[in-house]
Design an enzyme around this catalytic site. Structure first.
Site, short mmCIF file in Angstrom:
data_model
loop_
_atom_site.label_atom_id
_atom_site.label_comp_id
_atom_site.label_asym_id
_atom_site.label_seq_id
_atom_site.Cartn_x
_atom_site.Cartn_y
_atom_site.Cartn_z
N LYS A 111 0.78 -1.32 0.04
CA LYS A 111 -0.07 -0.13 -0.05
C LYS A 111 0.92 1.17 -0.05
CE LYS A 111 -4.16 -1.94 2.13
NZ LYS A 111 -5.01 -1.84 3.37
N LYS A 194 -6.91 -9.82 -5.69
CA LYS A 194 -7.90 -10.13 -5.16
C LYS A 194 -9.15 -8.91 -5.63
CE LYS A 194 -8.81 -10.71 -0.55
NZ LYS A 194 -8.65 -10.62 0.72
N LYS A 197 -12.21 -2.98 -3.33
CA LYS A 197 -13.03 -1.77 -3.27
C LYS A 197 -12.26 -0.81 -3.92
CE LYS A 197 -13.94 -1.59 1.03
NZ LYS A 197 -13.31 -2.93 1.65
#
Length: 331
Positions: A111, A194, A197
């Site tokens: 991230k 994966k 969102k």
């Protein structure tokens, strides 16, 4: 007395099919066996400073929990920021957590990107907050996907180092509750990632509030390959096709191998059409329920208020215990 189960999802956008099949439908089945606390982890949602509609997202996440079968009479549903003990225990536990442990966390590396010096302290230390979320309630089981084992192991390490420091067996090192029938749903654009969102492309996921036309269009455009047929033994080398079959399997409650046998004579177009119809049939009632619940925000706030009160009955005692163990004077 029932063991405590804790889990939560960030309100960082509309929940999707991966959240449903990987978590929510399994959470609903745990309620009759455990004392369940299902949190909307809004403190975690600000670590990347990307989300401006946190209040709306929290309400939508609560509505989604309810629409997917989480019963507020059986489980505490609340948002993290309304129970201040989460942040308080995070600070206390951070004083017992070596930097080296946090530096090994793979999600921070992914991230933070290439320039880690620009990442926030919150993004770096959020695994300690995750540990605090769990240990605050002395939860025994944490329903997670297999890819989340690292966070549970860190929580166990923090619990053990605290216990060892004070030579006391206070925190219960939690156990990952890996649900065998929990489907790991991947992106519709990349079968090796994966469903998320935060993906830039809305076509990478099926949102739980997508209408029938949107679902049909997304499945129609989902990435596949040029190989003909659905041979089970070849699926590992066909990640996008495997993902679509896995979705069909999870929604039909049959094995992937039996799904391959069922669709053996289909071409890709026909399989996608049947898959889209199956998703629409399963998700339409959920979408309608979410929309109905969002019309009554006062009801959603009442659910969160009641859930927070139930959570604080546990957390207030436990945070008091922790401070007494550390040695802070109690007034």
């Amino acid at each position: 007395m029932r063991d405590i189960v804790f889990s939560g999802i960030q309100p960082s956008g509309t929940l999707h099919l991966g959240n449903y099949l990987g978590a929510l439908c399994n959470w609903a089945e745990l309620q009759d066996k455990y004392n369940c606390l299902f949190c909307v982890v809004d403190l975690h949602a600000i670590t990347a400073n990307k989300y401006s509609s946190i209040k709306d997202n929290v309400l939508k996440t609560v509505a989604t929990y309810l629409a997917c079968g989480i019963d507020p009479k059986k489980s505490a549903i609340f948002n993290q920021s309304t129970v201040p003990h989460h942040a308080e225990l995070c600070w206390l536990l951070s004083c017992y957590t070596p930097l080296g442990w946090l530096s090994r966390m793979t999600q921070f590396k992914s991230k933070a990107g290439n320039d880690k010096s620009k990442a926030s302290l919150g993004l770096y230390s959020y695994p300690v907050l995750m540990a605090a979320d769990i240990l605050l309630y002395k939860a025994k089981y944490i329903p997670v996907g297999d890819d989340q084992r690292q966070h549970i192991e860190l929580t166990r390490d923090i619990a053990n180092v605290f216990n060892s420091h004070y030579q006391i067996s206070y925190f219960i090192p939690p156990e990952a509750l890996i649900l065998q029938d929990s489907a790991r749903i991947m992106s519709l654009k990349d079968g090796l990632k994966k469903m998320s969102k935060s993906d830039d492309s809305d076509y990478s996921r099926i949102n739980l509030d997508d209408d029938s036309d949107a679902i049909a269009e997304k499945i129609k455009k989902a990435k596949t390959d040029s190989t003909i047929g659905f041979e089970f033994s070849l699926l590992q080398g066909r990640p996008e096709v495997y993902n679509l079959i896995n979705i069909y399997s999870a929604l039909s409650n049959i094995s992937v191998e039996k799904t391959c046998q069922k669709i053996d004579k289909y071409d890709t177009k026909n399989f996608k059409k049947e898959l889209a119809d199956l998703i629409i049939t399963r998700l339409n009632p959920i979408r309608n329920k979410i929309n109905d619940l969002l019309q009554d925000k006062s009801y959603l706030y009442s659910i969160m208020k009641s859930g927070a009160e139930r959570a604080q009955e546990i957390s207030s005692k436990n945070i008091k215990d922790v401070k007494e163990i550390i040695g802070f004077p109690q007034i």
